[in-house]
Design a protein around this motif. Structure first.
Motif, PDB file in Angstrom:
ATOM      1  N   ARG A 241      31.170  28.613  34.373  1.00  0.00           N
ATOM      2  CA  ARG A 241      32.526  29.160  34.411  1.00  0.00           C
ATOM      3  C   ARG A 241      32.608  30.355  35.366  1.00  0.00           C
ATOM      4  N   ALA A 242      31.627  31.215  35.307  1.00  0.00           N
ATOM      5  CA  ALA A 242      31.625  32.388  36.189  1.00  0.00           C
ATOM      6  C   ALA A 242      31.519  31.967  37.655  1.00  0.00           C
ATOM      7  N   GLN A 243      30.643  30.983  37.915  1.00  0.00           N
ATOM      8  CA  GLN A 243      30.482  30.503  39.293  1.00  0.00           C
ATOM      9  C   GLN A 243      31.757  29.814  39.774  1.00  0.00           C
ATOM     10  N   ASN A 244      32.413  29.088  38.901  1.00  0.00           N
ATOM     11  CA  ASN A 244      33.677  28.427  39.265  1.00  0.00           C
ATOM     12  C   ASN A 244      34.744  29.456  39.624  1.00  0.00           C
ATOM     13  N   GLN A 245      34.844  30.525  38.825  1.00  0.00           N
ATOM     14  CA  GLN A 245      35.832  31.569  39.124  1.00  0.00           C
ATOM     15  C   GLN A 245      35.543  32.235  40.460  1.00  0.00           C
ATOM     16  N   LEU A 246      34.255  32.470  40.744  1.00  0.00           N
ATOM     17  CA  LEU A 246      33.876  33.084  42.019  1.00  0.00           C
ATOM     18  C   LEU A 246      34.206  32.165  43.184  1.00  0.00           C
ATOM     19  N   SER A 247      33.880  30.904  43.074  1.00  0.00           N
ATOM     20  CA  SER A 247      34.123  29.959  44.168  1.00  0.00           C
ATOM     21  C   SER A 247      35.615  29.762  44.421  1.00  0.00           C
ATOM     22  N   MET A 248      36.406  29.678  43.363  1.00  0.00           N
ATOM     23  CA  MET A 248      37.851  29.510  43.531  1.00  0.00           C
ATOM     24  C   MET A 248      38.470  30.729  44.209  1.00  0.00           C
ATOM     25  N   ALA A 423      48.297  47.115  35.382  1.00  0.00           N
ATOM     26  CA  ALA A 423      47.617  48.100  34.530  1.00  0.00           C
ATOM     27  C   ALA A 423      47.136  47.478  33.221  1.00  0.00           C
ATOM     28  N   ALA A 424      47.986  46.665  32.602  1.00  0.00           N
ATOM     29  CA  ALA A 424      47.611  46.041  31.323  1.00  0.00           C
ATOM     30  C   ALA A 424      46.488  45.036  31.517  1.00  0.00           C
ATOM     31  N   SER A 425      46.559  44.203  32.560  1.00  0.00           N
ATOM     32  CA  SER A 425      45.520  43.191  32.784  1.00  0.00           C
ATOM     33  C   SER A 425      44.184  43.827  33.149  1.00  0.00           C
ATOM     34  N   THR A 426      44.232  44.971  33.833  1.00  0.00           N
ATOM     35  CA  THR A 426      42.985  45.667  34.150  1.00  0.00           C
ATOM     36  C   THR A 426      42.281  46.133  32.879  1.00  0.00           C
ATOM     37  N   LYS A 427      43.070  46.668  31.934  1.00  0.00           N
ATOM     38  CA  LYS A 427      42.487  47.096  30.655  1.00  0.00           C
ATOM     39  C   LYS A 427      41.921  45.904  29.889  1.00  0.00           C
ATOM     40  N   VAL A 428      42.653  44.793  29.885  1.00  0.00           N
ATOM     41  CA  VAL A 428      42.185  43.602  29.156  1.00  0.00           C
ATOM     42  C   VAL A 428      40.901  43.081  29.764  1.00  0.00           C
ATOM     43  N   GLN A 429      40.807  43.064  31.109  1.00  0.00           N
ATOM     44  CA  GLN A 429      39.585  42.580  31.750  1.00  0.00           C
ATOM     45  C   GLN A 429      38.384  43.439  31.386  1.00  0.00           C
ATOM     46  N   TYR A 436      32.205  40.825  25.712  1.00  0.00           N
ATOM     47  CA  TYR A 436      31.291  39.730  26.048  1.00  0.00           C
ATOM     48  C   TYR A 436      29.847  40.229  26.132  1.00  0.00           C
ATOM     49  N   GLN A 437      29.689  41.419  26.749  1.00  0.00           N
ATOM     50  CA  GLN A 437      28.340  41.970  26.847  1.00  0.00           C
ATOM     51  C   GLN A 437      27.757  42.266  25.465  1.00  0.00           C
ATOM     52  N   GLY A 438      28.649  42.592  24.535  1.00  0.00           N
ATOM     53  CA  GLY A 438      28.195  42.848  23.165  1.00  0.00           C
ATOM     54  C   GLY A 438      28.168  41.604  22.309  1.00  0.00           C
ATOM     55  N   ALA A 439      28.351  40.422  22.927  1.00  0.00           N
ATOM     56  CA  ALA A 439      28.330  39.133  22.227  1.00  0.00           C
ATOM     57  C   ALA A 439      29.392  39.042  21.148  1.00  0.00           C
ATOM     58  N   LEU A 440      30.524  39.732  21.390  1.00  0.00           N
ATOM     59  CA  LEU A 440      31.612  39.703  20.422  1.00  0.00           C
ATOM     60  C   LEU A 440      32.722  38.728  20.817  1.00  0.00           C
ATOM     61  N   THR A 441      32.614  38.119  21.975  1.00  0.00           N
ATOM     62  CA  THR A 441      33.587  37.110  22.396  1.00  0.00           C
ATOM     63  C   THR A 441      32.906  36.156  23.368  1.00  0.00           C
ATOM     64  N   VAL A 446      36.877  36.100  28.977  1.00  0.00           N
ATOM     65  CA  VAL A 446      36.670  36.903  30.184  1.00  0.00           C
ATOM     66  C   VAL A 446      37.359  36.240  31.389  1.00  0.00           C
ATOM     67  N   ILE A 447      37.200  34.925  31.511  1.00  0.00           N
ATOM     68  CA  ILE A 447      37.829  34.193  32.613  1.00  0.00           C
ATOM     69  C   ILE A 447      39.348  34.353  32.565  1.00  0.00           C
ATOM     70  N   VAL A 448      39.923  34.214  31.389  1.00  0.00           N
ATOM     71  CA  VAL A 448      41.371  34.360  31.232  1.00  0.00           C
ATOM     72  C   VAL A 448      41.815  35.747  31.663  1.00  0.00           C
ATOM     73  N   ALA A 449      41.060  36.757  31.273  1.00  0.00           N
ATOM     74  CA  ALA A 449      41.410  38.136  31.642  1.00  0.00           C
ATOM     75  C   ALA A 449      41.275  38.355  33.143  1.00  0.00           C
ATOM     76  N   GLN A 450      40.230  37.791  33.728  1.00  0.00           N
ATOM     77  CA  GLN A 450      40.044  37.930  35.175  1.00  0.00           C
ATOM     78  C   GLN A 450      41.181  37.279  35.952  1.00  0.00           C
ATOM     79  N   ILE A 451      41.551  36.068  35.533  1.00  0.00           N
ATOM     80  CA  ILE A 451      42.646  35.366  36.210  1.00  0.00           C
ATOM     81  C   ILE A 451      43.946  36.143  36.071  1.00  0.00           C
ATOM     82  N   ALA A 452      44.175  36.700  34.883  1.00  0.00           N
ATOM     83  CA  ALA A 452      45.402  37.460  34.656  1.00  0.00           C
ATOM     84  C   ALA A 452      45.465  38.693  35.551  1.00  0.00           C
ATOM     85  N   ARG A 453      44.311  39.373  35.709  1.00  0.00           N
ATOM     86  CA  ARG A 453      44.319  40.595  36.522  1.00  0.00           C
ATOM     87  C   ARG A 453      44.535  40.294  38.002  1.00  0.00           C
TER      88      ARG A 453
END
Length: 532
Positions: A241-248, A423-429, A436-441, A446-453
């Motif tokens: 998923r991360a690689q797909n977001q980067l390539s797109m 501003a809101a999407s930056t906070k969400v990302q 995600y780093q804390g394994a809580l989601t 993360v992908i949804v937040a990145q796309i939104a920002r």
């Protein structure tokens, strides 16, 4: 006045009758020449609103604040745009072609006016002729050969009794004024196109900077997912998923760069540079801001738009054509005089060898199958067509101003909303990446937040770009600081004098339409354009 007269006087009749008749004809023509058959012309008057409906952030300018500046592009405070606009006015081939059309119109006005003056010429020649000596009816003492030489002068004049020539001249002068308005319109349109393309280019640069920032962020995200996969904290699907977001994102950036190249090529052509030799360095952000534009009153628009003035001049020219069509119902009168010497030898300049003739003729067609009436009917219909076109042009001008004001207002509000979304999407990302780093989601959040920002950032830049472009369209709709008073006066239309024989290829510029003959016209490398 069914008259047809032809008077031919030879050398043995004397000169005094000729002079008296000539004076009589000149006097009659002077009296009748003031007869103008064109209708009285009055431009259309419109009742317009007292203010604009969508004034928005702009206020109606008071007389002390003046009107829109003619160098309106400097309101954006961009030195590169200023340099490009200066080069466009000097070297753009389409603009120079429009200036030459105006010069041609001036010359046509001189051509039409030339018929008011007598047409004078000279002639000379000689011949040597022989006929058969065995001609059946030739007398014994008839000459077989005969030679003659002559030189003479000739003058013809068509008195403008019914203002036919004057109306043609005035029509061509009006056409020249219309060509000057068309030049102003071409310059305004090209300037606006250049500014619009430049603003779009800078908007793309800002979007490209967002992509650069996002790609760096996404590359770190790919690295993070791979580390987590190696530690068995996350699955391979997160890496994919991360690689797909980067390539797109990289693909979207390349598409944007392709569009930027096309816009850059369009700017190059506008400033007379080959696209292969032209470059504008990218900018990291969109620094252009919405300028303060004095919109003025709706009634002022009729004197500030060159296309409205062009339509009005077309209406005035059509009015003159009615006078031309009416003149066809009256006699066409011409006078001519010829004088010189002829002899069968070389002793020409003697009174015995003189020859001369003079005459006048008036022709009035009696039946032409409805030709003149049809032409008059057509001229009236053409005039009414120009009246309708004039009103349509005025309505279109008001629409363009209101459209631009509405776009600026609504896009301004949209931009404020988009900034809040960024501003809101930056906070969400940031929050989702921390979770995600804390394994809580999972990484899908993360992908949804990145796309939104990134979507919010790109949309904000696009809306801001469109709002600034709308300000250019508003300036264009308001006439770009042009005034109807800049049209050349009829007395200044003439491109040369009656007795002028030098400097005819370089007519004196009038009506703010330059005569361009720059040595840089053939230099398509843009070497004189300063780049930053």
């Amino acid at each position: 006045m069914g008259l047809r007269c032809q008077a031919l006087k030879r050398k043995n009749q004397g000169v005094r009758p000729f002079i008296s008749r000539l004076v009589y004809c000149l006097g009659a023509s002077t009296i009748l020449a003031g007869c103008d058959l064109a209708p009285d012309y009055h431009p259309q008057q419109f009742v317009v609103p007292s203010s604009w409906h969508g004034e928005g952030p702009f206020q109606i300018a008071t007389p002390r604040e003046g009107i829109l500046r003619s160098d309106w592009w400097t309101l954006y405070n961009d030195p590169i745009l200023n340099a490009l606009e200066a080069r466009l006015e000097k070297l753009n081939p389409d603009l120079q072609a429009a200036a030459e059309i105006f010069t041609q119109s001036r010359a046509l006005a001189v051509e039409a006016e030339s018929s008011l003056f007598p047409q004078v010429g000279i002639a000379a020649g000689g011949s040597n002729n022989k006929r058969s000596a065995n001609n059946l009816f030739r007398a014994r003492d008839d000459q077989v050969t005969m030679s003659s030489q002559f030189y003479s002068g000739v003058a013809t004049w068509e008195p403008d009794f019914w203002s036919l020539i004057r109306n043609r001249t005035r029509e061509q002068e009006i056409f020249a004024q219309q060509a000057a308005a068309e030049y102003a319109l071409a310059k305004l349109s090209l300037r606006a196109e250049l500014a619009n393309n430049y603003i779009l280019l800078r908007g793309m640069d800002a979007q490209n900077a967002v992509y650069d920032e996002s790609i760096v962020y996404y590359e770190k995200a790919v690295h993070l997912t791979k580390i987590r996969q190696q530690g068995a904290i996350s699955s391979g699907i997160d890496v994919a998923r991360a690689q797909n977001q980067l390539s797109m994102t990289k693909a979207a950036q390349e598409e944007l760069r392709a569009k930027r190249a096309v816009i850059l090529h369009a700017i190059a052509i506008l400033v007379n540079v080959s696209p292969s030799s032209f470059q504008i360095q990218p900018a990291d952000r969109l620094t252009l801001e919405l300028p303060t534009i004095p919109v003025g009153l709706p009634a002022d628009l009729l004197q500030r738009r060159p296309d409205i003035s062009s339509a009005e001049r077309a209406m005035a020219a059509a009015n003159r054509e009615i006078g031309i069509a009416r003149a066809a119902f009256y006699p066409n009168v011409t006078f001519s005089i010829t004088g010189g010497f002829m002899d069968n030898g070389i002793d020409l300049a003697s009174l015995a060898n003189s020859m001369w003739s003079y005459g006048g003729m008036a022709v009035l067609p009696l039946f032409e199958g409805g030709l003149r009436r049809a032409e008059l009917q057509r001229s009236w219909a053409k005039y009414r067509e120009t009246v309708d076109n004039y009103r349509s042009t005025v309505l279109a001008a008001f629409k363009e101003v209101e459209d631009s004001l509405s776009n600026i207002n609504h896009l301004g509000q949209s931009y404020e909303d988009q900034k809040q979304a960024v501003a809101a999407s930056t906070k969400v990302q940031a929050m989702t990446m921390t979770l995600y780093q804390g394994a809580l989601t999972n990484y899908l959040d993360v992908i949804v937040a990145q796309i939104a920002r990134i979507t919010a950032q790109i949309s904000a830049i696009q809306v801001k770009t469109q709002q600034i472009q709308a300000s250019v369209q508003l300036i264009r709709a308001l006439g770009g600081g042009w005034k109807e008073a800049r049209l050349p006066k009829r007395k200044d239309i003439r491109s040369l004098g009656v007795l002028q024989y030098e400097g005819i290829d370089n007519p004196k510029p009038v009506g703010n339409v330059p005569y361009n003959k720059s040595p840089l016209d053939t230099n398509l490398t843009g070497s004189s354009l300063q780049r930053e």
